[in-house]
Write an enzyme that holds these catalytic residues in place. Structure first.
Site, short mmCIF file in Angstrom:
data_model
loop_
_atom_site.label_atom_id
_atom_site.label_comp_id
_atom_site.label_asym_id
_atom_site.label_seq_id
_atom_site.Cartn_x
_atom_site.Cartn_y
_atom_site.Cartn_z
N CYS A 110 -34.12 -12.07 17.86
CA CYS A 110 -32.79 -11.91 17.02
C CYS A 110 -31.84 -11.90 18.09
CB CYS A 110 -33.12 -10.32 16.58
SG CYS A 110 -31.72 -9.94 15.40
N HIS A 153 -36.40 -12.82 7.75
CA HIS A 153 -35.52 -12.20 8.59
C HIS A 153 -34.24 -11.94 8.41
CE1 HIS A 153 -35.19 -11.36 13.16
NE2 HIS A 153 -33.74 -11.80 12.92
N GLU A 154 -33.45 -12.92 7.87
CA GLU A 154 -32.32 -13.00 7.67
C GLU A 154 -31.75 -12.00 6.11
OE1 GLU A 154 -30.34 -13.82 9.95
OE2 GLU A 154 -31.81 -14.95 10.94
N HIS A 157 -31.69 -8.61 7.38
CA HIS A 157 -30.33 -8.08 8.03
C HIS A 157 -29.31 -7.59 6.81
CE1 HIS A 157 -30.62 -8.69 12.09
NE2 HIS A 157 -31.00 -9.87 12.22
#
Length: 184
Positions: A110, A153-154, A157
């Site tokens: 990351c 993954h994004e 966030h």
């Protein structure tokens, strides 16, 4: 242009917030931010540009990582067949996913984490994402493999979740039972 100095690091409170929806149609400011996320990811993958500006290579970036707590992300990645997935989206949502899971055999990294975190991160093998592009048009994308993992993954966030939150703390490098290992 976003640089490494603009990317906040783990421990910053914005990374643990649930980001706010972006009002549509998007403002010029929001369009500018969204485009800059995609520009960073593309520039970071270009050896000359990344060296010139000291950019760490990445395949995705979410607005909270530049301390903007809004639901925006960009992904620019090629799958193992060379197909390019290059998207910048407002308000992306996973609207369906496979039962089957997958993980990267190399683990995940990351841009907001300056240390190696060993461990496998379980993700859905396939997802369908709905979001809005920079022009405010709704799009739906079916993803698998590395593109699916990058989007998950994004999107994490945007929900205040870091990739290492998913790692089995007891056995981080234990292959995930029934999951598809993906080499990258």
């Amino acid at each position: 242009m976003i640089t490494m100095d603009d990317i906040i690091r783990e421990g910053h409170p914005t990374l643990r917030e649930v980001a706010k929806e972006v009002s549509l149609p998007p403002t010029e400011e929001d369009k500018k931010i969204l485009n800059s996320l995609l520009d960073y990811v593309k520039n970071s993958q270009d050896p000359d540009t990344s060296k010139k500006y000291g950019l760490r290579p990445g395949i995705g970036l979410a607005a909270p990582q530049i301390n903007v707590s809004k639901r925006m992300l960009a992904v620019h990645v090629k799958d193992n067949k060379g197909k390019l997935y290059s998207y910048a989206l407002f308000n992306p949502k996973i609207i369906s996913h496979s039962v089957e899971t997958a993980y990267l055999t190399s683990g995940e990294g990351c841009l907001s984490v300056d240390r190696a975190v060993p461990g496998y991160v379980p993700r859905f093998s396939r997802i369908t994402v709905k979001g809005w592009n920079v022009d405010g048009e709704e799009i739906k994308i079916r993803l698998r493999g590395i593109a699916s993992i990058a989007f998950q993954h994004e999107i994490d966030h945007l929900n205040g979740i870091m990739f290492y939150d998913h790692i089995d703390q007891e056995n981080p490098l234990q292959p995930i039972e029934g999951a598809v290992p993906i080499d990258r």
